[in-house]
Design an enzyme around this catalytic site. Structure first.
Site, PDB file in Angstrom:
ATOM      1  N   THR A 195       0.795  -1.220   0.000  1.00 31.29           N
ATOM      2  CA  THR A 195       0.000   0.000   0.000  1.00 31.29           C
ATOM      3  C   THR A 195       0.834   1.279   0.000  1.00 31.29           C
ATOM      4  OG1 THR A 195      -1.688  -1.141   1.236  1.00 31.29           O
ATOM      5  CG2 THR A 195      -1.648   1.247   1.470  1.00 31.29           C
ATOM      6  N   ARG A 223     -13.518  -8.651   0.603  1.00 30.75           N
ATOM      7  CA  ARG A 223     -12.653  -8.285   1.738  1.00 30.75           C
ATOM      8  C   ARG A 223     -12.200  -6.819   1.606  1.00 30.75           C
ATOM      9  NH1 ARG A 223      -7.115  -6.362   2.559  1.00 30.75           N
ATOM     10  NH2 ARG A 223      -6.459  -7.078   4.593  1.00 30.75           N
ATOM     11  N   VAL A 224     -12.306  -6.100   2.696  1.00 27.68           N
ATOM     12  CA  VAL A 224     -11.811  -4.732   2.744  1.00 27.68           C
ATOM     13  C   VAL A 224     -10.755  -4.669   3.842  1.00 27.68           C
ATOM     14  CG1 VAL A 224     -12.434  -2.354   3.340  1.00 27.68           C
ATOM     15  CG2 VAL A 224     -13.937  -3.697   1.860  1.00 27.68           C
ATOM     16  N   GLY A 225      -9.639  -4.053   3.539  1.00 21.53           N
ATOM     17  CA  GLY A 225      -8.562  -3.960   4.528  1.00 21.53           C
ATOM     18  C   GLY A 225      -8.633  -2.670   5.323  1.00 21.53           C
ATOM     19  N   ASP A 226      -7.516  -2.314   5.899  1.00 21.67           N
ATOM     20  CA  ASP A 226      -7.444  -1.091   6.714  1.00 21.67           C
ATOM     21  C   ASP A 226      -7.344   0.178   5.883  1.00 21.67           C
ATOM     22  OD1 ASP A 226      -4.927  -2.065   5.831  1.00 21.67           O
ATOM     23  OD2 ASP A 226      -3.911  -0.702   7.206  1.00 21.67           O
ATOM     24  N   THR A 246       0.719   0.274   6.592  1.00 28.49           N
ATOM     25  CA  THR A 246       0.835  -0.717   5.537  1.00 28.49           C
ATOM     26  C   THR A 246       1.006  -2.070   6.212  1.00 28.49           C
ATOM     27  OG1 THR A 246       2.098  -1.352   3.560  1.00 28.49           O
ATOM     28  CG2 THR A 246       3.337  -0.357   5.337  1.00 28.49           C
ATOM     29  N   GLY A 247       0.649  -3.118   5.515  1.00 29.51           N
ATOM     30  CA  GLY A 247       0.777  -4.439   6.107  1.00 29.51           C
ATOM     31  C   GLY A 247      -0.566  -5.136   6.245  1.00 29.51           C
ATOM     32  N   GLY A 249      -3.885  -5.632   7.085  1.00 29.70           N
ATOM     33  CA  GLY A 249      -4.888  -4.654   7.474  1.00 29.70           C
ATOM     34  C   GLY A 249      -5.747  -5.076   8.645  1.00 29.70           C
TER      35      GLY A 249
HETATM   36  C1  SD4 Z   1      -4.514  -4.325   3.342  1.00 27.09           C
HETATM   37  N1  SD4 Z   1      -2.950  -2.858   4.387  1.00 27.09           N
HETATM   38  O1  SD4 Z   1      -5.355  -4.405   2.456  1.00 27.09           O
HETATM   39  C2  SD4 Z   1      -3.373  -3.374   3.126  1.00 27.09           C
HETATM   40  C3  SD4 Z   1      -2.325  -4.072   2.355  1.00 27.09           C
HETATM   41  C4  SD4 Z   1      -0.979  -3.562   2.583  1.00 27.09           C
HETATM   42  O2  SD4 Z   1       1.169  -3.824   2.808  1.00 27.09           O
HETATM   43  O3  SD4 Z   1      -0.739  -2.495   3.013  1.00 27.09           O
HETATM   44  N2  SD4 Z   1       0.007  -4.281   2.428  1.00 27.09           N
HETATM   45  O4  SD4 Z   1      -4.530  -5.021   4.352  1.00 27.09           O
END
Ligand code: SD4
Length: 335
Positions: A195, A223-226, A246-247, A249
């Site tokens: 991200t 699916r929805v992330g952060d 990032t990461g 979510g």
């Molecule tokens: C998510 N945070 O959809 C995002 C993906 C992401 O590093 O940032 N990956 O969970």
């Protein structure tokens, strides 16, 4: 541009600093100190080109909101970037669904979750913020709104993404590895991480932020992330500062990560310490999970001081202001 990358060893901390535009990097200080403003920072090395675009607005005295929108549109449009925007990898059913949000100095915000067929979700998020009474639109409703606003509806699944998805379908193992770069980095794919979250302070001292992603590759449909969740993937408070993540979510949402970082800065913590504390909360709650996932936070305070912290090594961010352009500093990590 990646072949211009140079690695500079920093003695005392033993840390390394990866940088482009080496002529400008010589004066770079670490750890991140007061940077003043205007300034723009963003996650990962693709933040370098995104910052450059944002800087065009900031150096002219433009608004941070315009800068962050323009900046993150660069990775959104990049056909080599499979984690953000139009060339993002699809979900497990082959749909490319994108998440994004944006927030300005007045606390206005807009967001889209799991939007399909639109290459620039960040601009749709801004339209949600500016043209509706709502904060968030998702799925078909978000696409419908975008089309009504004049955004082009197009197929986003690229042949390359389709090939990767079909390869994944052979095992259909649902265990995404996110931005643990050493494991994930594939030769020839310089953009094989995640991200983009961007934070900027303009010449007037006002803050805005943007965050945009295609989320986890091959995720469950819907699916929805952060990243589109205000307070999780992004939060800006013009009195205090801003944060983005990032990461994985799910862990960021569970801890309302970016809001937490901003609130910790409000209590007096430095950006880096606030990011570190937010990472520690995640680790404390789920130590076993945390060993195998990445979450990184990036933050800036009202003075333009910035910092980052991540669970795993490999997280980096880019900084751009009048003194240093294209600086890429590895974020500090727990492991
Ligand atoms: C998510 N945070 O959809 C995002 C993906 C992401 O590093 O940032 N990956 O969970």
């Amino acid at each position: 541009m990646y072949n211009r990358r140079k690695f500079i060893k920093l003695s005392a901390a033993g840390a390394s600093l990866a940088a482009l535009s080496a002529s400008k990097i010589a004066r770079a200080a670490t750890p991140p100190a007061t940077a003043g403003f205007p300034i723009v920072i963003s996650t990962w090395d693709f933040g370098i080109v995104a910052n450059k675009e944002a800087w065009k607005t900031l150096e002219k005295g433009g608004r941070a909101l315009d800068a962050v929108e323009a900046g993150v549109r660069i990775p959104e449009a990049d056909m080599n970037n499979h984690t953000v925007g139009r060339a993002g990898y699809p979900d497990r059913d082959g749909h490319v669904t994108l998440d994004a949000c944006i927030m300005d100095e007045f606390g206005n915000c807009g967001s889209v979750g799991a939007i399909e067929y639109i290459a620039h979700p960040i601009s749709v998020a801004r339209a949600v913020m500016e043209k509706t009474p709502h904060v968030m639109l998702v799925g078909d409703g978000a696409t419908q709104f975008a089309v009504e606003q004049g955004f082009k509806k197009e197929k986003l699944l690229t042949p390359e993404s389709e090939k990767a998805w079909k390869e994944w379908l052979k095992t259909a193992k649902y265990s995404p590895v996110i931005n643990i770069e050493n494991k994930q980095h594939a030769p020839g794919n310089q953009y094989n991480h995640d991200t983009i979250g961007m934070l900027a302070i303009d010449a007037k001292g006002n803050l805005s932020g943007a965050c945009t992603t295609s989320g986890m590759a091959f995720k469950l449909h819907g699916r929805v992330g952060d990243s589109p969740i205000i307070g999780a993937g992004l939060y800006v408070d013009n009195e205090v500062g801003g944060a983005t993540s990032t990461g994985v979510g799910e862990e960021v949402i569970r801890n309302v990560g970016s809001f937490l970082v901003v609130e910790l800065m409000r209590q007096g913590m430095s950006p880096e310490d606030a990011c570190k504390e937010a990472v520690h909360r995640i680790i404390k709650k789920k130590p076993d999970t945390a060993k195998n996932i990445q979450v990184g936070f990036l933050a800036i305070n009202k003075k333009g001081e910035y910092g980052a912290y991540a669970i795993q090594k490999g997280f980096s961010f880019a900084v751009c202001n009048a003194e240093k352009q294209d600086l890429l500093i590895p974020g500090k990590s727990f492991y």
